[in-house]
Write a protein that holds these residues in place. Sequence first.
Motif, PDB file in Angstrom:
ATOM      1  N   VAL A  18       0.822  -0.896  -0.049  1.00  0.00           N
ATOM      2  CA  VAL A  18       0.045  -0.068   0.153  1.00  0.00           C
ATOM      3  C   VAL A  18       0.988   1.037   0.107  1.00  0.00           C
ATOM      4  CG1 VAL A  18      -1.863  -0.860   1.183  1.00  0.00           C
ATOM      5  CG2 VAL A  18      -0.210   0.067   2.569  1.00  0.00           C
ATOM      6  N   GLU A  19       0.257   2.249  -0.333  1.00  0.00           N
ATOM      7  CA  GLU A  19       1.061   3.496  -0.252  1.00  0.00           C
ATOM      8  C   GLU A  19       0.175   4.522   0.756  1.00  0.00           C
ATOM      9  OE1 GLU A  19       2.575   3.982  -4.609  1.00  0.00           O
ATOM     10  OE2 GLU A  19       0.508   4.640  -4.589  1.00  0.00           O
ATOM     11  N   LYS A  33      -0.956  -1.059  -6.527  1.00  0.00           N
ATOM     12  CA  LYS A  33      -1.294  -1.766  -7.654  1.00  0.00           C
ATOM     13  C   LYS A  33      -2.285  -0.902  -8.435  1.00  0.00           C
ATOM     14  CE  LYS A  33      -2.083  -5.937  -5.974  1.00  0.00           C
ATOM     15  NZ  LYS A  33      -2.128  -5.509  -4.424  1.00  0.00           N
ATOM     16  N   ARG A  34      -3.151  -0.294  -7.840  1.00  0.00           N
ATOM     17  CA  ARG A  34      -4.353   0.353  -8.360  1.00  0.00           C
ATOM     18  C   ARG A  34      -4.502   1.707  -7.869  1.00  0.00           C
ATOM     19  NH1 ARG A  34      -9.604  -1.941  -8.043  1.00  0.00           N
ATOM     20  NH2 ARG A  34     -10.082  -0.484  -9.756  1.00  0.00           N
ATOM     21  N   PRO A  35      -3.494   2.497  -8.022  1.00  0.00           N
ATOM     22  CA  PRO A  35      -3.745   4.012  -7.540  1.00  0.00           C
ATOM     23  C   PRO A  35      -5.027   4.694  -8.002  1.00  0.00           C
ATOM     24  CG  PRO A  35      -1.930   3.935  -9.129  1.00  0.00           C
ATOM     25  CD  PRO A  35      -2.294   2.295  -8.959  1.00  0.00           C
ATOM     26  N   GLU A  36      -5.396   4.566  -9.231  1.00  0.00           N
ATOM     27  CA  GLU A  36      -6.435   5.168  -9.829  1.00  0.00           C
ATOM     28  C   GLU A  36      -8.076   4.446  -9.315  1.00  0.00           C
ATOM     29  OE1 GLU A  36      -6.101   1.391 -11.830  1.00  0.00           O
ATOM     30  OE2 GLU A  36      -4.675   2.693 -11.284  1.00  0.00           O
TER      31      GLU A  36
END
Length: 56
Positions: A18-19, A33-36
């Motif tokens: 995670v970020e 993996k899916r920031p959008e």
Amino acid sequence: MTQWRKSRRSESQGDACVEVAALPHGVGVRDSKRPEGGHLVLGGAAFRALLDEMKR
């Protein structure tokens, strides 16, 4: 502009991490993996509780 970052500990886990970002009303958490795909906003106490739980 929001600056997202990964934990140094997550680097060895490949792309499964995670970020986090400091936001005006808490801490943002999102899937690297899916920031959008959006993010969650946690208050300070909730974020600390999450970190404590992850450390156990």
